[in-house]
Write a protein that holds these residues in place. Structure first.
Motif, mmCIF file in Angstrom:
data_model
loop_
_atom_site.group_PDB
_atom_site.id
_atom_site.type_symbol
_atom_site.label_atom_id
_atom_site.label_comp_id
_atom_site.label_asym_id
_atom_site.label_seq_id
_atom_site.Cartn_x
_atom_site.Cartn_y
_atom_site.Cartn_z
ATOM 1 N N SER A 142 15.500 38.640 33.046
ATOM 2 C CA SER A 142 15.045 38.680 31.657
ATOM 3 C C SER A 142 16.195 39.013 30.718
ATOM 4 N N SER A 143 16.068 38.574 29.475
ATOM 5 C CA SER A 143 17.072 38.899 28.456
ATOM 6 C C SER A 143 17.064 40.400 28.126
ATOM 7 N N ASN A 144 15.997 41.102 28.543
ATOM 8 C CA ASN A 144 15.946 42.547 28.335
ATOM 9 C C ASN A 144 16.857 43.301 29.299
ATOM 10 N N VAL A 145 17.256 42.644 30.390
ATOM 11 C CA VAL A 145 18.132 43.270 31.382
ATOM 12 C C VAL A 145 19.587 43.021 30.977
ATOM 13 N N ILE A 146 20.391 44.069 31.008
ATOM 14 C CA ILE A 146 21.803 43.954 30.642
ATOM 15 C C ILE A 146 22.586 43.519 31.876
ATOM 16 N N LEU A 147 23.143 42.316 31.843
ATOM 17 C CA LEU A 147 23.816 41.729 33.000
ATOM 18 C C LEU A 147 25.332 41.813 32.812
ATOM 19 N N THR A 148 25.998 42.501 33.727
ATOM 20 C CA THR A 148 27.443 42.686 33.636
ATOM 21 C C THR A 148 28.086 42.330 34.971
ATOM 22 N N TYR A 149 29.412 42.238 34.975
ATOM 23 C CA TYR A 149 30.109 41.920 36.222
ATOM 24 C C TYR A 149 31.504 42.523 36.220
ATOM 25 N N ILE A 150 32.037 42.684 37.433
ATOM 26 C CA ILE A 150 33.433 43.080 37.624
ATOM 27 C C ILE A 150 34.013 42.210 38.720
ATOM 28 N N ASP A 151 35.070 41.496 38.398
ATOM 29 C CA ASP A 151 35.797 40.703 39.389
ATOM 30 C C ASP A 151 37.010 41.521 39.809
ATOM 31 N N GLU A 152 36.921 42.115 40.998
ATOM 32 C CA GLU A 152 37.985 43.011 41.451
ATOM 33 C C GLU A 152 39.307 42.291 41.681
ATOM 34 N N ARG A 153 39.278 40.980 41.775
ATOM 35 C CA ARG A 153 40.527 40.230 41.938
ATOM 36 C C ARG A 153 41.395 40.321 40.694
ATOM 37 N N ASP A 154 40.752 40.630 39.548
ATOM 38 C CA ASP A 154 41.522 40.807 38.317
ATOM 39 C C ASP A 154 42.229 42.157 38.268
ATOM 40 N N ASN A 155 41.829 43.040 39.205
ATOM 41 C CA ASN A 155 42.443 44.372 39.291
ATOM 42 C C ASN A 155 42.276 45.169 37.997
ATOM 43 N N ASN A 156 41.182 44.912 37.304
ATOM 44 C CA ASN A 156 40.948 45.616 36.040
ATOM 45 C C ASN A 156 39.916 46.736 36.169
ATOM 46 N N ALA A 157 39.293 46.841 37.330
ATOM 47 C CA ALA A 157 38.285 47.888 37.514
ATOM 48 C C ALA A 157 38.991 49.231 37.638
ATOM 49 N N ASN A 158 38.760 50.106 36.695
ATOM 50 C CA ASN A 158 39.482 51.377 36.703
ATOM 51 C C ASN A 158 38.788 52.432 37.566
ATOM 52 N N HIS A 159 39.395 53.619 37.624
ATOM 53 C CA HIS A 159 38.906 54.676 38.506
ATOM 54 C C HIS A 159 37.546 55.203 38.101
ATOM 55 N N ILE A 160 37.121 54.941 36.870
ATOM 56 C CA ILE A 160 35.809 55.404 36.420
ATOM 57 C C ILE A 160 34.705 54.532 37.003
ATOM 58 N N ILE A 161 34.957 53.224 37.085
ATOM 59 C CA ILE A 161 33.931 52.279 37.529
ATOM 60 C C ILE A 161 33.922 52.097 39.047
ATOM 61 N N LYS A 162 35.091 52.102 39.676
ATOM 62 C CA LYS A 162 35.188 51.812 41.106
ATOM 63 C C LYS A 162 34.292 52.676 41.997
ATOM 64 N N PRO A 163 34.105 53.965 41.691
ATOM 65 C CA PRO A 163 33.245 54.774 42.570
ATOM 66 C C PRO A 163 31.824 54.246 42.728
ATOM 67 N N PHE A 164 31.354 53.454 41.769
ATOM 68 C CA PHE A 164 29.993 52.930 41.874
ATOM 69 C C PHE A 164 29.866 51.889 42.976
ATOM 70 N N LYS A 165 30.981 51.338 43.426
ATOM 71 C CA LYS A 165 30.942 50.424 44.569
ATOM 72 C C LYS A 165 31.497 51.084 45.814
ATOM 73 N N HIS A 166 32.629 51.724 45.668
ATOM 74 C CA HIS A 166 33.358 52.202 46.841
ATOM 75 C C HIS A 166 32.811 53.516 47.398
ATOM 76 N N SER A 167 31.852 54.110 46.720
ATOM 77 C CA SER A 167 31.237 55.327 47.254
ATOM 78 C C SER A 167 30.120 54.987 48.236
ATOM 79 N N PHE A 168 29.143 54.200 47.799
ATOM 80 C CA PHE A 168 27.968 53.934 48.624
ATOM 81 C C PHE A 168 27.672 52.443 48.781
#
Length: 228
Positions: A142-168
């Motif tokens: 739905s357009s009510n859902v906020i859809l975002t992405y991170i392409d780690e190949r760009d190496n732009n994911a910083n230390h604040i965001i990375k824990p949301f994947k690399h933790s669990f």
């Protein structure tokens, strides 16, 4: 003279009772995740899943619960950027990946949640993949859902965001309060759907989700569940 005395007393009180320093999720993950993973991996190797879950509960309750999320920016699937500074209500941050087979019924129920709780909670989907892949697997939301992405190949994911994947890993769901404090983590997030359930039962399940967000203590058995 009285005014000066009041100011002096206020200053003394401020020194005696300093503001509590905020504890941030990414900092806590950096401090405690390595020890947790070593013990959890050992428990899983020994076939003790119950102890592994106890380790997770201990990590969450002792170090992660009520920690704050730092402000960060995410790229939207349809273009532009999403700023967490603009969030002024409780929200779900759901992480996904392209290799995960997302069930159609899960998308249906997330869309239903986004309509029912519009203006009360925000639902953010974070795809860990390229923009093209994220766009292809997100077209039914739905357009009510906020859809975002991170392409780690760009190496732009910083230390604040990375824990949301690399933790669990992904999928996972992080529940945040209006104050941007972490209330709950659901590992291996999924939504189960039983075609025999009535619409009334589904509404009750959605109420459970709302209760989870606002009351801070979700029931163990519910609509949003952890895969064993």
């Amino acid at each position: 003279m009285r005014v000066y005395l009041n100011i002096l007393m206020f200053g003394c009180m401020f020194i005696a009772f300093p503001q509590q320093q905020k504890i941030y999720f990414d900092s806590q993950i950096s401090k405690h995740l390595k020890t947790y993973k070593a013990k959890s991996d050992m428990a899983i190797q020994n076939g003790d899943k119950e102890y592994a879950e106890l380790l997770f509960d201990s990590l969450f309750n002792s170090h992660l619960k009520n920690s704050f999320i730092r402000d960060f920016s995410l790229k939207k699937v349809k273009g532009g950027k999403f700023q967490t500074t603009n969030i002024d209500k409780p929200f779900l941050l759901i992480t996904k990946s392209s290799w995960e087979q997302i069930k159609p019924e899960e998308i249906i129920e997330i869309n239903k949640m986004s309509r029912m709780y519009k203006g009360q909670i925000d639902i953010i989907i974070l795809f860990w993949d390229s923009k093209d892949k994220a766009r292809s697997i997100s077209k039914d939301y739905s357009s009510n859902v906020i859809l975002t992405y991170i392409d780690e190949r760009d190496n732009n994911a910083n230390h604040i965001i990375k824990p949301f994947k690399h933790s669990f890993g992904a999928p996972a769901c992080f529940f945040f309060s209006e104050e941007k404090q972490l209330l709950k983590i659901e590992k291996k997030f999924t939504i189960s759907y039983d075609n025999t359930r009535s619409e009334v039962a589904l509404n009750k399940i959605h109420e459970k989700i709302k209760w989870m967000l606002f009351k801070d203590e979700p029931p163990r058995i519910g609509f949003i569940s952890t895969i064993k």
